[in-house]
Design an enzyme around this catalytic site. Structure first.
Site: not given
Ligand code: PGA
Length: 253
Positions: A9, A11, A98, A100, A170, A176, A216
């Site tokens: 992803n 983003k 997601h 976000e 997640e 992140g 992560s």
């Molecule tokens: P990350 O994000 O690997 O940077 O923690 C995962 C995601 O949000 O899909």
């Protein structure tokens, strides 16, 4: 048979040129290095979908995903992109729900259900994200929280519709942050998710659903996470922006 999947992803990262460089590096590494049975998915920002898709189409292992979709079919929805449009540029998967998007764009369970329907109606596969915030984990309410997310958006799908769905767990506190769920935390939640799915849909469908871990995930921890019985791959954010790291994660199976 459950598919093993590693999805990147991207983003809101990369320029057009950078996106093309990244996907061609991944494409080459996957062609040269990946021998196992794994589905690789890249989810670039909307403006790059078509160009990135031209490269993924030349590689049987690689597939294209969008990061979002409108719940509407077409019409006066300024700024939105429909499932039909995504399909027409070669997308096969769509990330839906997601954290976000739930957080910054206030997408609620009903909206996500409509997005799931719109996606599946066009023959695309949703990657449906769920996961708890830190306070729910600390209050030991994480199973109930995730169970409700699954129930509130997925349970209204038919068995046939559900067959198209990939689930991604997640935990928000791991996205992140550099703080990964332990393989045991991931496994127990994935097993719980599968059990919930088997109550909503037929048991075989639940058994065959790919459940990805995200948060992560990196080349150092992917092997341990992916070795868990109910962890069928990963949804990768930060580490998917570096071709070497992403390829090493793919090779962790
Ligand atoms: P990350 O994000 O690997 O940077 O923690 C995962 C995601 O949000 O899909």
């Amino acid at each position: 048979m459950r598919k093993r999947i590693v999805a990147g992803n991207w983003k809101m990262n990369k320029t057009y040129e950078e996106a093309l460089t990244l996907v061609s590096e991944i494409d080459n590494m996957v062609k040269d290095e990946v021998t196992g049975d794994v589905t690789v998915i890249v989810a670039p920002p909307f403006p790059f979908l078509q160009s990135v898709g031209k490269l993924t189409q030349g590689n049987d292992l690689m597939h294209l995903a969008a990061q979002n979709v409108s719940e509407h079919e077409s019409g006066a929805y300024t700024g939105e992109v429909s499932a039909t449009m995504l399909k027409s540029v070669g997308a096969e998967y769509v990330i839906i729900g997601h954290s976000e998007r739930r957080m910054y764009h206030h997408e609620d369970a009903q909206t996500l259900y409509k997005k799931l329907k719109a996606t599946i109606a066009q023959g695309l596969k949703p990657i449906f994200c769920c996961g708890e915030p830190l306070e729910e984990r600390d209050a030991e309410n994480h199973f109930e929280y995730v169970g409700k997310q699954l129930h509130d958006s997925l349970s209204y799908l038919s068995n046939e519709e559900f067959d198209q769905v990939v689930v991604a767990y997640e935990p928000i506190w791991a996205i992140g942050t550099g703080r990964t769920a332990s393989s045991q935390q991931a496994q127990e939640m994935h097993a719980y998710i599968r059990e919930q799915l088997s109550r909503m849909f037929d048991a075989e469908a639940a058994f065959n659903t790919s459940i990805l871990y995200g948060g992560s995930c990196n080349p150092g921890n992917a092997k341990e996470l992916f070795s868990q019985e109910d962890v069928d791959g990963g949804l990768i954010g930060g580490a998917s922006l570096k071709s070497r790291d992403f390829a090493d994660i793919i090779k962790s199976f």
